[in-house]
Scaffold this motif. Structure first.
Motif, PDB file in Angstrom:
ATOM      1  N   PHE A  70      58.139  66.281   8.560  1.00 38.81           N
ATOM      2  CA  PHE A  70      57.420  65.983   7.320  1.00 38.81           C
ATOM      3  C   PHE A  70      56.039  66.661   7.356  1.00 38.81           C
ATOM      4  O   PHE A  70      55.351  66.615   8.380  1.00 38.81           O
ATOM      5  CB  PHE A  70      57.273  64.457   7.168  1.00 38.81           C
ATOM      6  N   ALA A  79      46.179  70.774   2.162  1.00 40.06           N
ATOM      7  CA  ALA A  79      47.021  69.962   1.263  1.00 40.06           C
ATOM      8  C   ALA A  79      47.786  68.906   2.042  1.00 40.06           C
ATOM      9  O   ALA A  79      48.119  67.851   1.497  1.00 40.06           O
ATOM     10  CB  ALA A  79      48.004  70.839   0.500  1.00 40.06           C
ATOM     11  N   ALA A  95      47.280  70.140  -4.791  1.00 41.75           N
ATOM     12  CA  ALA A  95      46.456  69.042  -4.259  1.00 41.75           C
ATOM     13  C   ALA A  95      45.698  68.465  -5.434  1.00 41.75           C
ATOM     14  O   ALA A  95      45.204  69.228  -6.277  1.00 41.75           O
ATOM     15  CB  ALA A  95      45.490  69.533  -3.192  1.00 41.75           C
ATOM     16  N   GLU A 154      56.117  72.232  -3.576  1.00 43.76           N
ATOM     17  CA  GLU A 154      55.026  73.083  -3.066  1.00 43.76           C
ATOM     18  C   GLU A 154      55.536  74.272  -2.255  1.00 43.76           C
ATOM     19  O   GLU A 154      56.166  74.120  -1.210  1.00 43.76           O
ATOM     20  CB  GLU A 154      54.085  72.222  -2.204  1.00 43.76           C
ATOM     21  N   GLY A 157      45.955  62.851  -0.300  1.00 44.66           N
ATOM     22  CA  GLY A 157      44.676  63.385   0.190  1.00 44.66           C
ATOM     23  C   GLY A 157      43.536  62.415  -0.108  1.00 44.66           C
ATOM     24  O   GLY A 157      43.416  61.903  -1.220  1.00 44.66           O
TER      25      GLY A 157
HETATM   26  C1  LIG Z   1      51.458  64.860   1.379  1.00 45.37           C
HETATM   27  C2  LIG Z   1      52.065  64.980   0.214  1.00 45.37           C
HETATM   28  O1  LIG Z   1      51.638  65.758  -0.794  1.00 45.37           O
HETATM   29  C3  LIG Z   1      50.534  66.624  -0.668  1.00 45.37           C
HETATM   30  C4  LIG Z   1      49.312  65.982  -1.134  1.00 45.37           C
HETATM   31  C5  LIG Z   1      48.926  66.076  -2.463  1.00 45.37           C
HETATM   32  C6  LIG Z   1      47.730  65.296  -2.955  1.00 45.37           C
HETATM   33  O2  LIG Z   1      47.127  64.570  -2.163  1.00 45.37           O
HETATM   34  O3  LIG Z   1      47.390  65.364  -4.149  1.00 45.37           O
HETATM   35  C7  LIG Z   1      49.633  66.871  -3.360  1.00 45.37           C
HETATM   36  C8  LIG Z   1      50.647  67.661  -2.930  1.00 45.37           C
HETATM   37  C9  LIG Z   1      50.918  67.821  -1.507  1.00 45.37           C
HETATM   38  O4  LIG Z   1      50.257  68.944  -1.014  1.00 45.37           O
HETATM   39  C10 LIG Z   1      53.335  64.267  -0.090  1.00 45.37           C
HETATM   40  O5  LIG Z   1      53.911  64.502  -1.151  1.00 45.37           O
HETATM   41  O6  LIG Z   1      53.769  63.469   0.733  1.00 45.37           O
END
Ligand SMILES: C=C(O[C@@H]1C=C(C(=O)O)C=C[C@H]1O)C(=O)O
Length: 399
Positions: A324, A300, A209, A193, A360
């Motif tokens: 993180f 995200a 996301a 990302e 998410g």
């Molecule tokens: C939080 C993370 O990823 C985030 C959450 C995502 C989702 O919920 O679909 C996708 C990509 C990232 O923005 C992670 O990889 O730990």
């Protein structure tokens, strides 16, 4: 800046020839690799104190070999936590390595213990609480994460090489710093990302996301990808992020292009919904880091509305996210730079490695599937460390 095309595959050669990359700072994007050697200056400051003037001042005070002066930085999820800035003595800008070179690496790693914080059961019940809060209209989305704290000695240099050879796309990074307990630590990862890149007046952000784990069976893998593109829940989760990124960038731009529908982006372990937002800045001197800070944290990695999501995370996750879900990248003396979201990453110290992942949660999310998603995301780092057996993983959840 060095001519990336002239240097050709020198970076690949450089990477292969070096036995030990562990002392170097790296940021490898699909286009170029920035490698820092030695430390001319470094700072650990509250993230909220970092701004464009601060960075300009820091760069102006050091002698640095190479072309344009550059620095690396890693900023935490929480703006009250510490950010790390590092100006290397020497910077090399090279073509990025093709990911088709092989390393005969990954020696068996002896693992003394593995602890999930929160535990898998607690993670699922936390998702349940988030769904209650969403039903009660306290928030629309919250990103909930967990960590795996593994007692093991990991060779950082080998880990970086594995990530470089297995992830042609995305943003690979290694950033050395002193952690909160004063131990030397390395933040290592392969993030898919892009929070923000800026080159002259051009800016790009690539929020992700809405995700689903990949499958070894190609037909099932394609089916999952197509389902993701049609999933109302995931499209909504994605739209919240794109809207927020576009709104944060708009005041800085004369023009902003925001595709109306997401496309698919894959990593070796995941499918994601992805939107590339591109803009033209009013002012070419606006720094990449200040733009990245204006976006961070996007929904995200935090949620929507941001404040309600942040509070929920603080009250429920039960561990310190630290770097993180923050940002890591570089910036040069003209404010150009690239900043990746620090996901698919680990914090490595002498005798411990912490692997992180989040997912998410929106209306329609299911606790078991969110847990599976965090497991699949952790595989990026676990596979690269040769620790693929640590998690029990069942394909059944997606049939
Ligand atoms: C939080 C993370 O990823 C985030 C959450 C995502 C989702 O919920 O679909 C996708 C990509 C990232 O923005 C992670 O990889 O730990």
């Amino acid at each position: 800046m060095n001519d990336v095309t002239q240097v050709g595959r020198a970076c690949e050669k450089f990477m292969v020839e070096q036995n030990d990359l562990s002392g170097k700072t790296l940021f490898v994007s699909p286009h170029k690799s920035i490698i820092g050697k030695g430390v001319a200056a470094q700072l650990k400051v509250s993230s909220s104190a970092v701004n464009a003037a601060f960075v300009t001042e820091m760069l102006s005070q050091v002698e640095q070999g190479g072309g344009r002066r550059m620095l690396f930085a890693a900023l935490p999820f929480d703006s009250n936590a510490k950010a790390y800035i590092q100006v290397p003595e020497q910077v090399m800008v090279l073509a990025s390595p093709a990911a088709d070179f092989a390393f005969d690496l990954v020696l068996p790693v002896k693992v003394d213990s593995v602890v999930s914080i929160p535990s898998e059961e607690c993670y699922k019940s936390m998702v349940g609480h988030a769904l209650d809060a969403i039903d009660a209209k306290s928030l629309n989305k919250v990103v909930l994460s967990r960590s795996l704290q593994i007692s093991a000695q990991i060779n950082v240099s080998n880990l970086i090489k594995q990530l470089l050879s297995s992830h042609a796309q995305g943003y690979k990074f290694a950033f050395h710093h002193e952690d909160s307990e004063g131990a030397m630590a390395t933040l290592v990862g392969a993030s898919p990302e892009l929070l923000l890149s800026k080159n002259g007046v051009s800016v790009t952000s690539n929020p992700l996301a809405g995700s689903i784990p990949r499958c070894v069976d190609p037909e099932e893998d394609r089916r999952r990808a197509q389902n993701l593109l049609r999933s109302t829940k995931d499209l909504y989760e994605h739209e919240l992020v794109v809207r927020s990124v576009a709104a944060a960038l708009a005041p800085f731009c004369t023009q902003l292009s925001v595709p109306s529908r997401p496309s698919l982006l894959s990593t070796p372990t995941m499918w994601h919904l992805s939107t590339v937002v591109e803009g033209t800045l009013h002012d070419a001197s606006t720094s990449s880091l200040s733009l990245a800070q204006a976006l961070h944290p996007t929904p995200a990695v935090c949620g929507y509305p941001a404040e309600a999501a942040r509070t929920f995370i603080q009250q429920h996750e039960g561990f310190d996210r630290n770097l993180f879900t923050g940002l890591v990248g570089w910036e040069d003396e003209f404010g150009d730079g690239e900043w990746a979201v620090t996901i698919r990453c680990s914090q490595v110290t002498d005798d411990k490695v912490t692997v992180y992942a989040g997912a998410g949660v929106v209306s329609g999310s299911e606790p078991e599937r969110e847990l599976r998603e965090t497991q699949a995301k952790m595989r990026t780092m676990l596979n690269a460390m040769g620790l693929n057996e640590i998690l029990e993983y069942s394909e059944e959840a997606y049939v």
